[in-house]
Design a protein around this motif. Structure first.
Motif, short mmCIF file in Angstrom:
data_model
loop_
_atom_site.label_atom_id
_atom_site.label_comp_id
_atom_site.label_asym_id
_atom_site.label_seq_id
_atom_site.Cartn_x
_atom_site.Cartn_y
_atom_site.Cartn_z
N UNK A 1 0.81 -1.22 0.00
CA UNK A 1 0.00 0.00 0.00
C UNK A 1 0.85 1.27 0.00
N UNK A 2 2.17 1.10 -0.05
CA UNK A 2 3.06 2.26 -0.09
C UNK A 2 2.87 3.01 -1.41
N UNK A 3 2.94 4.34 -1.34
CA UNK A 3 2.71 5.18 -2.51
C UNK A 3 4.02 5.72 -3.06
N UNK A 4 4.24 5.53 -4.36
CA UNK A 4 5.40 6.13 -5.04
C UNK A 4 5.04 7.57 -5.39
N UNK A 5 5.58 8.51 -4.63
CA UNK A 5 5.19 9.91 -4.80
C UNK A 5 5.56 10.47 -6.17
N UNK A 6 6.58 9.87 -6.81
CA UNK A 6 6.99 10.36 -8.13
C UNK A 6 5.92 10.08 -9.19
N UNK A 7 5.04 9.10 -8.91
CA UNK A 7 3.98 8.73 -9.86
C UNK A 7 2.60 9.12 -9.34
N UNK A 8 2.57 9.89 -8.25
CA UNK A 8 1.32 10.26 -7.62
C UNK A 8 0.43 11.05 -8.59
N UNK A 9 -0.79 10.59 -8.75
CA UNK A 9 -1.76 11.33 -9.55
C UNK A 9 -1.81 10.95 -11.02
N UNK A 10 -0.90 10.12 -11.49
CA UNK A 10 -0.94 9.81 -12.93
C UNK A 10 -1.80 8.59 -13.24
N UNK A 11 -2.07 7.77 -12.22
CA UNK A 11 -2.93 6.60 -12.42
C UNK A 11 -4.35 6.89 -11.93
N UNK A 12 -5.29 6.14 -12.46
CA UNK A 12 -6.69 6.30 -12.05
C UNK A 12 -6.99 5.52 -10.78
N UNK A 13 -6.12 4.63 -10.39
CA UNK A 13 -6.31 3.85 -9.18
C UNK A 13 -5.28 2.75 -9.10
N UNK A 14 -5.36 1.95 -8.03
CA UNK A 14 -4.42 0.85 -7.84
C UNK A 14 -5.18 -0.44 -7.57
N UNK A 15 -4.57 -1.54 -8.00
CA UNK A 15 -5.08 -2.88 -7.70
C UNK A 15 -3.98 -3.63 -6.98
N UNK A 16 -4.26 -4.10 -5.78
CA UNK A 16 -3.26 -4.82 -4.99
C UNK A 16 -3.32 -6.31 -5.32
N UNK A 17 -2.20 -6.82 -5.79
CA UNK A 17 -2.14 -8.22 -6.22
C UNK A 17 -2.45 -9.18 -5.07
N UNK A 18 -2.22 -8.72 -3.83
CA UNK A 18 -2.45 -9.58 -2.67
C UNK A 18 -3.94 -9.77 -2.36
N UNK A 19 -4.80 -9.04 -3.06
CA UNK A 19 -6.24 -9.22 -2.85
C UNK A 19 -6.74 -10.54 -3.43
N UNK A 20 -5.97 -11.14 -4.34
CA UNK A 20 -6.36 -12.43 -4.90
C UNK A 20 -7.25 -12.31 -6.12
#
Length: 338
Positions: free
Chosen positions: A82-101
């Motif tokens: 869940x850590x955020x890469x601040x250099x890429x902040x705001x360029x994606x529409x959202x995130x999907x965590x692979x650990x959700x299965x």
């Protein structure tokens, strides 16, 4: 789903994440290289692009070029924490965590695609979360007959939303009639809405049917409802209660079975406190409220809108400097100004 979802995954991604294929194997089409993805986006429309955070050399510039190839596509990042890469902040529409299965990930992708389909269905250009919620609300209420109050600044698309509600309702065969309540004097507005009898006032040489009757079995759109005077608000309240009203100069009631959709760019709660708007009318109109954001509040929709309007005008595109200025501008007049 295969044709709508592209997953960027090369050998590096697959070697570093042993379970990647098992999780995303059924979610979409795998593509190895960014250059190959550019080619695909030239050839066909894609709804969703998934880019793993461990895919090498993904920068703001790469994502921006992908957006230029397909402005309406959502671009989400696949993450492992869940850590955020601040250099890429705001360029994606959202995130999907692979650990959700796989099960939860597929549900999330299905919802994204469903939202995208609703945006297309109702003619909404954009990909912002706020407009996706608007599309979902339209989908939920369009088949009903309930009154709707659309709240948003001038130029934000209130009439577009009202027409979408009408077009996908059981009243779509009936007329859609729109009027700007703030553009007419009260006496003229009353005549426009309810009609008048011959001789009702100077110049009324013939009987005229009002917009409520014209919208019978259809929809009437009352734009800038917040500009109406208290006397007119009382008459509108009566129509909303039972459908009956009196034409100007008439002594026999008329009836209309019209769905009422109203819109305002004012804070009606404040108008109620100031005694300028009836609270009972507010609740009658706003059985469901749809809040449209300003373009400033949904900046990620500026590029899709620019490309949409450019295409309709047969423009080839934008220079980098022009695009930068257009994307940074605040657009106080919203979509209408753009």
């Amino acid at each position: 789903m295969i044709k709508k979802v592209i997953i960027l995954a090369n050998g590096i991604v697959l070697s570093q994440s042993s379970g990647f294929e098992a999780v995303f194997g059924q979610a979409g089409e795998f593509i190895d290289e960014v250059s190959q993805l550019y080619t695909v986006l030239k050839e066909r429309a894609v709804d969703l692009i998934l880019i793993p955070e461990i895919y090498p050399k993904i920068s703001r510039g790469v994502v921006r070029r992908l957006r230029m190839k397909n402005p309406m596509a959502d671009i989400w990042q696949i993450v492992w924490t869940d850590a955020v890469d601040e250099s890429l902040l705001g360029i994606y529409d959202g995130t999907i965590n692979i650990n959700d299965g796989p099960e939860q990930i597929n549900k999330k992708i299905e919802r994204i695609l469903h939202q995208k389909s609703l945006l297309k269905k109702y003619g909404i250009v954009g990909r912002s979360e706020k407009m996706k919620i608007v599309a979902e609300t339209i989908d939920r209420i369009a088949p009903t007959d309930i009154s709707v109050l659309i709240i948003g600044p001038s130029g934000s698309g209130k009439e577009l939303v009202s027409r979408a509600i009408h077009n996908y309702s059981s009243r779509s065969e009936g007329r859609f009639v729109a009027i700007n309540c703030g553009a007419l004097a009260e006496g003229v507005l009353e005549s426009e809405l309810f009609g008048h009898e011959k001789g009702a006032f100077t110049g009324s040489v013939a009987r005229r049917v009002g917009l409520f009757v014209q919208a019978d079995k259809g929809t009437i759109f009352l734009d800038e409802i917040g500009e109406t005077k208290p006397d007119m608000q009382v008459k509108l309240l009566r129509v909303l209660e039972d459908g009956y009203f009196y034409p100007v100069g008439g002594d026999q009631p008329a009836h209309s079975d019209a769905r009422v959709i109203a819109a305002t760019n004012r804070d009606l709660s404040e108008a109620i406190r100031d005694g300028l708007f009836r609270e009972d009318l507010y609740f009658r109109l706003g059985v469901v409220k749809i809040v449209l954001p300003s373009l400033y509040e949904r900046r990620q929709d500026i590029l899709p809108l620019l490309c949409h309007f450019a295409s309709s005008e047969n423009l080839k595109g934008f220079s980098d400097s022009a695009l930068d200025k257009l994307l940074r501008y605040d657009w106080p007049g919203n979509v209408r100004q753009l």
